[in-house]
Design an enzyme around this catalytic site. Structure first.
Site, PDB file in Angstrom:
ATOM      1  N   TYR A   1     -25.062 -29.288  -4.931  1.00 17.76           N
ATOM      2  CA  TYR A   1     -23.961 -28.350  -5.169  1.00 17.76           C
ATOM      3  C   TYR A   1     -22.673 -28.841  -4.481  1.00 17.76           C
ATOM      4  O   TYR A   1     -21.598 -28.856  -5.084  1.00 17.76           O
ATOM      5  CB  TYR A   1     -24.378 -26.974  -4.653  1.00 17.76           C
ATOM      6  CG  TYR A   1     -23.374 -25.876  -4.861  1.00 17.76           C
ATOM      7  CD1 TYR A   1     -23.203 -25.282  -6.115  1.00 17.76           C
ATOM      8  CD2 TYR A   1     -22.596 -25.391  -3.806  1.00 17.76           C
ATOM      9  CE1 TYR A   1     -22.295 -24.251  -6.306  1.00 17.76           C
ATOM     10  CE2 TYR A   1     -21.693 -24.364  -3.981  1.00 17.76           C
ATOM     11  CZ  TYR A   1     -21.538 -23.792  -5.238  1.00 17.76           C
ATOM     12  OH  TYR A   1     -20.630 -22.773  -5.416  1.00 17.76           O
TER      13      TYR A   1
ATOM     14  N   LYS B   1     -19.021 -29.948  -6.124  1.00 19.80           N
ATOM     15  CA  LYS B   1     -17.754 -29.274  -5.806  1.00 19.80           C
ATOM     16  C   LYS B   1     -16.749 -30.261  -5.204  1.00 19.80           C
ATOM     17  O   LYS B   1     -15.556 -30.197  -5.500  1.00 19.80           O
ATOM     18  CB  LYS B   1     -18.007 -28.097  -4.867  1.00 19.80           C
ATOM     19  CG  LYS B   1     -18.850 -26.981  -5.500  1.00 19.80           C
ATOM     20  CD  LYS B   1     -18.187 -26.413  -6.742  1.00 19.80           C
ATOM     21  CE  LYS B   1     -18.924 -25.223  -7.325  1.00 19.80           C
ATOM     22  NZ  LYS B   1     -18.247 -24.684  -8.510  1.00 19.80           N
TER      23      LYS B   1
ATOM     24  N   SER C   1     -19.361 -14.171 -17.879  1.00 20.06           N
ATOM     25  CA  SER C   1     -20.264 -13.032 -18.092  1.00 20.06           C
ATOM     26  C   SER C   1     -20.415 -12.152 -16.859  1.00 20.06           C
ATOM     27  O   SER C   1     -20.750 -10.986 -16.967  1.00 20.06           O
ATOM     28  CB  SER C   1     -21.635 -13.521 -18.565  1.00 20.06           C
ATOM     29  OG  SER C   1     -22.203 -14.394 -17.614  1.00 20.06           O
TER      30      SER C   1
ATOM     31  N   VAL D   1     -21.572 -25.406 -21.120  1.00 17.84           N
ATOM     32  CA  VAL D   1     -20.459 -26.314 -20.821  1.00 17.84           C
ATOM     33  C   VAL D   1     -20.915 -27.750 -20.569  1.00 17.84           C
ATOM     34  O   VAL D   1     -20.112 -28.672 -20.623  1.00 17.84           O
ATOM     35  CB  VAL D   1     -19.612 -25.818 -19.622  1.00 17.84           C
ATOM     36  CG1 VAL D   1     -18.896 -24.527 -19.947  1.00 17.84           C
ATOM     37  CG2 VAL D   1     -20.449 -25.704 -18.352  1.00 17.84           C
TER      38      VAL D   1
HETATM   39  P1  NAP Z   1     -22.613 -16.214 -10.955  1.00 15.78           P
HETATM   40  O1  NAP Z   1     -22.428 -14.762 -10.682  1.00 15.78           O
HETATM   41  O2  NAP Z   1     -23.954 -16.824 -10.794  1.00 15.78           O
HETATM   42  O3  NAP Z   1     -22.047 -16.530 -12.429  1.00 15.78           O
HETATM   43  C1  NAP Z   1     -22.087 -17.842 -12.932  1.00 15.78           C
HETATM   44  C2  NAP Z   1     -21.481 -17.867 -14.303  1.00 15.78           C
HETATM   45  O4  NAP Z   1     -21.581 -19.196 -14.806  1.00 15.78           O
HETATM   46  C3  NAP Z   1     -22.193 -16.964 -15.278  1.00 15.78           C
HETATM   47  O5  NAP Z   1     -21.245 -16.347 -16.120  1.00 15.78           O
HETATM   48  C4  NAP Z   1     -23.051 -17.943 -16.076  1.00 15.78           C
HETATM   49  O6  NAP Z   1     -23.231 -17.478 -17.387  1.00 15.78           O
HETATM   50  C5  NAP Z   1     -22.141 -19.158 -16.107  1.00 15.78           C
HETATM   51  N1  NAP Z   1     -22.858 -20.397 -16.427  1.00 15.78           N
HETATM   52  C6  NAP Z   1     -23.850 -20.981 -15.709  1.00 15.78           C
HETATM   53  N2  NAP Z   1     -24.250 -22.115 -16.322  1.00 15.78           N
HETATM   54  C7  NAP Z   1     -23.502 -22.234 -17.445  1.00 15.78           C
HETATM   55  C8  NAP Z   1     -23.450 -23.189 -18.493  1.00 15.78           C
HETATM   56  N3  NAP Z   1     -24.248 -24.264 -18.514  1.00 15.78           N
HETATM   57  N4  NAP Z   1     -22.552 -23.003 -19.489  1.00 15.78           N
HETATM   58  C9  NAP Z   1     -21.736 -21.927 -19.483  1.00 15.78           C
HETATM   59  N5  NAP Z   1     -21.735 -20.988 -18.520  1.00 15.78           N
HETATM   60  C10 NAP Z   1     -22.614 -21.140 -17.513  1.00 15.78           C
HETATM   61  O7  NAP Z   1     -21.651 -17.085 -10.029  1.00 15.78           O
HETATM   62  P2  NAP Z   1     -20.327 -16.706  -9.209  1.00 15.78           P
HETATM   63  O8  NAP Z   1     -20.725 -16.426  -7.817  1.00 15.78           O
HETATM   64  O9  NAP Z   1     -19.482 -15.764  -9.961  1.00 15.78           O
HETATM   65  O10 NAP Z   1     -19.650 -18.167  -9.175  1.00 15.78           O
HETATM   66  C11 NAP Z   1     -18.645 -18.569 -10.087  1.00 15.78           C
HETATM   67  C12 NAP Z   1     -18.098 -19.906  -9.628  1.00 15.78           C
HETATM   68  O11 NAP Z   1     -17.599 -19.781  -8.297  1.00 15.78           O
HETATM   69  C13 NAP Z   1     -19.152 -21.011  -9.584  1.00 15.78           C
HETATM   70  O12 NAP Z   1     -18.568 -22.235  -9.983  1.00 15.78           O
HETATM   71  C14 NAP Z   1     -19.522 -21.070  -8.112  1.00 15.78           C
HETATM   72  O13 NAP Z   1     -19.995 -22.330  -7.759  1.00 15.78           O
HETATM   73  C15 NAP Z   1     -18.192 -20.763  -7.476  1.00 15.78           C
HETATM   74  N6  NAP Z   1     -18.293 -20.260  -6.102  1.00 15.78           N
HETATM   75  C16 NAP Z   1     -18.940 -19.077  -5.833  1.00 15.78           C
HETATM   76  C17 NAP Z   1     -18.993 -18.638  -4.517  1.00 15.78           C
HETATM   77  C18 NAP Z   1     -19.673 -17.356  -4.127  1.00 15.78           C
HETATM   78  O14 NAP Z   1     -19.745 -17.077  -2.918  1.00 15.78           O
HETATM   79  N7  NAP Z   1     -20.144 -16.538  -5.058  1.00 15.78           N
HETATM   80  C19 NAP Z   1     -18.425 -19.399  -3.494  1.00 15.78           C
HETATM   81  C20 NAP Z   1     -17.793 -20.575  -3.811  1.00 15.78           C
HETATM   82  C21 NAP Z   1     -17.733 -20.993  -5.124  1.00 15.78           C
HETATM   83  P3  NAP Z   1     -24.654 -17.327 -18.099  1.00 15.78           P
HETATM   84  O15 NAP Z   1     -25.723 -17.590 -17.076  1.00 15.78           O
HETATM   85  O16 NAP Z   1     -24.596 -15.930 -18.588  1.00 15.78           O
HETATM   86  O17 NAP Z   1     -24.584 -18.343 -19.179  1.00 15.78           O
END
Ligand code: NAP
Length: 245
Positions: free
Chosen positions: A153, A157, A13, A62
């Site tokens: 967290y 990971k 999303s 999920v």
């Molecule tokens: P984000 O903007 O907070 O988006 C998180 C996404 O996960 C949203 O689409 C949310 O959808 C979905 N989600 C959360 N819980 C869910 C569930 N139970 N079932 C289905 N969907 C779910 O996060 P992001 O920064 O894009 O991060 C994406 C991934 O990258 C994550 O795994 C995060 O740990 C990893 N990551 C991010 C960073 C960073 O700096 N941003 C760094 C390292 C790793 P809804 O809430 O709409 O359901």
């Protein structure tokens, strides 16, 4: 690059997941955009269709096995196969150890780690039968380094890395590769809530001198999801501007 390939992206999303979906759709994949509410991915699906691509929204938590099985049924009823799974859905519930609540430990582990397990188990049987599949788990630089205030967290990971390698071992003979991509600090909703002080101290640790963009992660994911990456499995690819080597 992804013509006739069906790609499932959890957490599509917004942020990194949305960027991965857009990138893979631009390169010909049919997209299954998963988030908890299907309304949250409707505009993404419309955008892909307007550009001549194919996409559907699926609502699934999920961490709920029944939702994941229902998701797989919709995918198979619609497309008849599944080629690529990106386990991207993730959350944070940060607190220093003495204040880290049981429910926040469980919530993070259930979504970030168990969610990836449930989605992988569901699609793996289809991919194994097809003798083709690409699974990519989104991990994090802090799973490699540790981070104060993020024990839940970081554990989720780091756990994904062990699962990536085990699944790579199990599925290799079926021509299914399983890899991980470990982003560093990427500009999304997840990082927007951090204070200026924390952001500055993070920036000081990044040799390339900038935060990453969701598109930087999407490009790495797309490579591992491509046919060209067919001899890479069990690998964790860092996309972190040199923050951790
Ligand atoms: P984000 O903007 O907070 O988006 C998180 C996404 O996960 C949203 O689409 C949310 O959808 C979905 N989600 C959360 N819980 C869910 C569930 N139970 N079932 C289905 N969907 C779910 O996060 P992001 O920064 O894009 O991060 C994406 C991934 O990258 C994550 O795994 C995060 O740990 C990893 N990551 C991010 C960073 C960073 O700096 N941003 C760094 C390292 C790793 P809804 O809430 O709409 O359901």
């Amino acid at each position: 690059m992804f013509k006739d390939r069906i790609a499932v992206i959890t957490g599509a999303s917004r942020g990194i997941g949305r960027s991965i979906a857009e990138h893979m759709a631009e390169h010909g994949a049919s997209i299954v955009a998963v988030s908890r509410r299907s309304t949250d991915t409707e505009d993404l699906v419309q955008q892909i269709k307007d550009a001549g691509g194919e996409a559907i929204s699926v609502a699934a938590d999920v961490s709920a096995a029944a939702d994941v099985e229902a998701m797989l049924k919709v995918i198979l009823d619609t497309f008849g196969r599944v080629d690529i799974l990106i386990n991207n859905a993730g959350i944070t519930r940060d607190a220093l150890l003495p204040r880290l609540k049981d429910e926040h430990w469980d919530e993070v582990l259930n979504i970030n780690l168990k969610g990836a397990f449930l989605c992988t188990r569901a699609v793996a049987r289809v991919m194994a039968k097809q003798r083709y599949g690409r699974i990519i788990n989104i991990t994090s630089v802090v799973g490699q380094m540790g981070n104060a205030g993020q024990a839940n967290y970081c554990a989720s990971k780091a756990g994904l890395v062990g699962m990536t390698r085990s699944n790579a071992l199990e599925l290799g003979r079926r021509n299914v590769t399983v890899n991980a991509v470990a982003p560093g600090f990427i500009e999304t909703d997840m990082t927007a809530e951090l204070s200026d002080k924390v952001r500055k101290s993070m920036l000081d640790q990044i040799p390339l001198g900038t935060f990453g963009k969701p598109a930087d992660v999407a490009a790495a994911v797309a490579f591992l999801a491509s046919e060209a990456a067919g001899y890479i499995t069990g690998h964790e690819l860092s996309v972190n501007g040199g923050m951790h080597m």
